[in-house]
Design a protein around this motif. Structure first.
Motif, PDB file in Angstrom:
ATOM      1  N   GLU A   1       4.192  15.486 -14.624  1.00  0.00           N
ATOM      2  CA  GLU A   1       4.296  14.180 -14.149  1.00  0.00           C
ATOM      3  C   GLU A   1       3.336  13.219 -14.727  1.00  0.00           C
ATOM      4  N   MET A   2       3.859  12.050 -14.528  1.00  0.00           N
ATOM      5  CA  MET A   2       3.057  10.748 -14.954  1.00  0.00           C
ATOM      6  C   MET A   2       2.067  10.617 -14.077  1.00  0.00           C
ATOM      7  N   PRO A   3       0.969  10.193 -14.414  1.00  0.00           N
ATOM      8  CA  PRO A   3      -0.228   9.742 -13.480  1.00  0.00           C
ATOM      9  C   PRO A   3       0.245   8.839 -12.382  1.00  0.00           C
ATOM     10  N   GLU A   4       0.684   7.691 -12.695  1.00  0.00           N
ATOM     11  CA  GLU A   4       1.065   6.773 -11.877  1.00  0.00           C
ATOM     12  C   GLU A   4       2.126   7.541 -10.654  1.00  0.00           C
ATOM     13  N   ALA A   5       3.008   8.320 -11.088  1.00  0.00           N
ATOM     14  CA  ALA A   5       3.632   9.058 -10.268  1.00  0.00           C
ATOM     15  C   ALA A   5       2.850   9.975  -9.326  1.00  0.00           C
ATOM     16  N   ALA A   6       2.155  10.607 -10.032  1.00  0.00           N
ATOM     17  CA  ALA A   6       1.233  11.449  -9.185  1.00  0.00           C
ATOM     18  C   ALA A   6       0.405  10.634  -8.297  1.00  0.00           C
ATOM     19  N   LEU A   7      -0.255   9.684  -8.615  1.00  0.00           N
ATOM     20  CA  LEU A   7      -1.191   8.578  -7.441  1.00  0.00           C
ATOM     21  C   LEU A   7      -0.117   8.276  -6.499  1.00  0.00           C
ATOM     22  N   ILE A   8       0.921   7.752  -6.723  1.00  0.00           N
ATOM     23  CA  ILE A   8       2.078   7.387  -5.621  1.00  0.00           C
ATOM     24  C   ILE A   8       2.366   8.572  -4.558  1.00  0.00           C
ATOM     25  N   ARG A   9       2.543   9.787  -5.155  1.00  0.00           N
ATOM     26  CA  ARG A   9       2.857  10.832  -4.350  1.00  0.00           C
ATOM     27  C   ARG A   9       1.450  11.213  -3.357  1.00  0.00           C
ATOM     28  N   GLU A  10       0.447  11.478  -4.208  1.00  0.00           N
ATOM     29  CA  GLU A  10      -0.685  11.850  -3.410  1.00  0.00           C
ATOM     30  C   GLU A  10      -1.294  10.755  -2.216  1.00  0.00           C
ATOM     31  N   ILE A  11      -1.161   9.462  -2.704  1.00  0.00           N
ATOM     32  CA  ILE A  11      -1.489   8.760  -1.586  1.00  0.00           C
ATOM     33  C   ILE A  11      -0.576   8.663  -0.532  1.00  0.00           C
ATOM     34  N   ASP A  12       0.693   8.825  -0.535  1.00  0.00           N
ATOM     35  CA  ASP A  12       1.674   8.918   0.409  1.00  0.00           C
ATOM     36  C   ASP A  12       1.258  10.140   1.347  1.00  0.00           C
ATOM     37  N   GLU A  13       1.173  11.470   0.932  1.00  0.00           N
ATOM     38  CA  GLU A  13       0.763  12.619   1.314  1.00  0.00           C
ATOM     39  C   GLU A  13      -0.452  12.381   2.045  1.00  0.00           C
ATOM     40  N   GLU A  14      -1.677  12.047   1.432  1.00  0.00           N
ATOM     41  CA  GLU A  14      -2.937  11.755   2.073  1.00  0.00           C
ATOM     42  C   GLU A  14      -3.127  10.629   2.978  1.00  0.00           C
ATOM     43  N   LEU A  15      -2.362   9.552   2.959  1.00  0.00           N
ATOM     44  CA  LEU A  15      -2.667   8.469   3.613  1.00  0.00           C
ATOM     45  C   LEU A  15      -1.398   7.766   4.397  1.00  0.00           C
ATOM     46  N   GLY A  16      -0.412   7.993   3.797  1.00  0.00           N
ATOM     47  CA  GLY A  16       0.822   7.843   4.577  1.00  0.00           C
ATOM     48  C   GLY A  16       1.360   6.295   3.935  1.00  0.00           C
ATOM     49  N   LEU A  17       0.698   5.996   2.969  1.00  0.00           N
ATOM     50  CA  LEU A  17       0.876   4.504   2.285  1.00  0.00           C
ATOM     51  C   LEU A  17       1.915   4.517   1.473  1.00  0.00           C
ATOM     52  N   SER A  18       2.631   3.535   1.221  1.00  0.00           N
ATOM     53  CA  SER A  18       3.826   3.487   0.077  1.00  0.00           C
ATOM     54  C   SER A  18       3.201   2.381  -0.940  1.00  0.00           C
ATOM     55  N   ILE A  19       3.179   2.752  -2.111  1.00  0.00           N
ATOM     56  CA  ILE A  19       2.580   1.865  -3.214  1.00  0.00           C
ATOM     57  C   ILE A  19       3.757   1.880  -4.340  1.00  0.00           C
ATOM     58  N   THR A  20       3.823   0.848  -4.990  1.00  0.00           N
ATOM     59  CA  THR A  20       4.801   0.799  -6.178  1.00  0.00           C
ATOM     60  C   THR A  20       4.051   0.975  -7.399  1.00  0.00           C
ATOM     61  N   GLY A  21       4.485   1.429  -8.526  1.00  0.00           N
ATOM     62  CA  GLY A  21       3.689   1.396  -9.923  1.00  0.00           C
ATOM     63  C   GLY A  21       3.323   0.387 -10.143  1.00  0.00           C
ATOM     64  N   SER A  22       4.096  -0.897 -10.017  1.00  0.00           N
ATOM     65  CA  SER A  22       3.842  -2.226 -10.374  1.00  0.00           C
ATOM     66  C   SER A  22       2.216  -2.917  -9.829  1.00  0.00           C
ATOM     67  N   CYS A  23       1.814  -2.096  -8.696  1.00  0.00           N
ATOM     68  CA  CYS A  23       0.752  -2.634  -7.956  1.00  0.00           C
ATOM     69  C   CYS A  23      -0.606  -2.012  -8.523  1.00  0.00           C
ATOM     70  N   LEU A  24      -0.232  -0.926  -9.263  1.00  0.00           N
ATOM     71  CA  LEU A  24      -1.283  -0.313  -9.866  1.00  0.00           C
ATOM     72  C   LEU A  24      -1.985  -0.694 -11.043  1.00  0.00           C
ATOM     73  N   ALA A  25      -3.255  -0.804 -11.131  1.00  0.00           N
ATOM     74  CA  ALA A  25      -3.995  -1.404 -12.249  1.00  0.00           C
ATOM     75  C   ALA A  25      -4.902  -0.258 -12.744  1.00  0.00           C
ATOM     76  N   PRO A  26      -4.785   0.325 -13.875  1.00  0.00           N
ATOM     77  CA  PRO A  26      -5.644   1.160 -14.553  1.00  0.00           C
ATOM     78  C   PRO A  26      -7.207   0.572 -14.728  1.00  0.00           C
ATOM     79  N   LEU A  27      -8.106   1.136 -14.403  1.00  0.00           N
ATOM     80  CA  LEU A  27      -9.370   0.480 -14.319  1.00  0.00           C
ATOM     81  C   LEU A  27     -10.347   1.444 -15.358  1.00  0.00           C
ATOM     82  N   SER A  28     -10.637   2.814 -15.061  1.00  0.00           N
ATOM     83  CA  SER A  28     -11.452   3.233 -15.897  1.00  0.00           C
ATOM     84  C   SER A  28     -11.239   5.049 -15.933  1.00  0.00           C
TER      85      SER A  28
END
Length: 130
Positions: free
Chosen positions: A42-69
């Motif tokens: 799994e790609m990290p961004e895809a994992a994060l989109i999946r996890e946030i949907d599962e944990e919080l019920g939010l829909s996020i697109t990869g283009s809205c994710l900015a790697p920070l640290s």
């Protein structure tokens, strides 16, 4: 080594969403940035989109994710590599789908919330970013 993705959701007021680890889980009661484990292949961004949907019920697109640290931490039997992303745009209202408590916190208040040791270096990075 376990790869874990975490997310700093930042609202219009500059607050960050924290999630409290539920009873019965490792490090229960501590506060953390939402996220979870990256599955094999799994790609990290895809994992994060999946996890946030599962944990919080939010829909996020990869283009809205900015790697920070990132942070690297070794617990007794597991080495974690945490990747922190930032997101300021999502669809939905955060819901505690896994029985966790949620709290919007100002960046200067983050240090008041007890966090797992692996998350602590990310707090300083996020504070500097905001």
């Amino acid at each position: 080594m376990m790869l874990v993705v975490t997310l700093a959701l930042i609202d219009r007021d500059g607050r960050v969403l924290l999630s409290q680890r539920p009873e019965g889980k490792f490090l229960s009661g501590l506060w953390e940035f939402p996220g979870g484990k990256v599955r094999a292949g799994e790609m990290p961004e895809a994992a994060l989109i999946r996890e946030i949907d599962e944990e919080l019920g939010l829909s996020i697109t990869g283009s809205c994710l900015a790697p920070l640290s990132f942070a690297s931490h070794c617990y007794d039997e597991q080495h974690l590599l945490l990747l922190l992303f930032v997101c300021r745009k999502w669809d939905g209202i955060p819901r505690p789908n896994e029985g966790q408590a949620l709290k919007w916190v100002g960046v200067n208040e983050l240090k008041q919330y007890p966090m797992p040791p692996a998350n602590l270096p990310l707090v300083a990075q996020l504070r500097d970013y905001l």
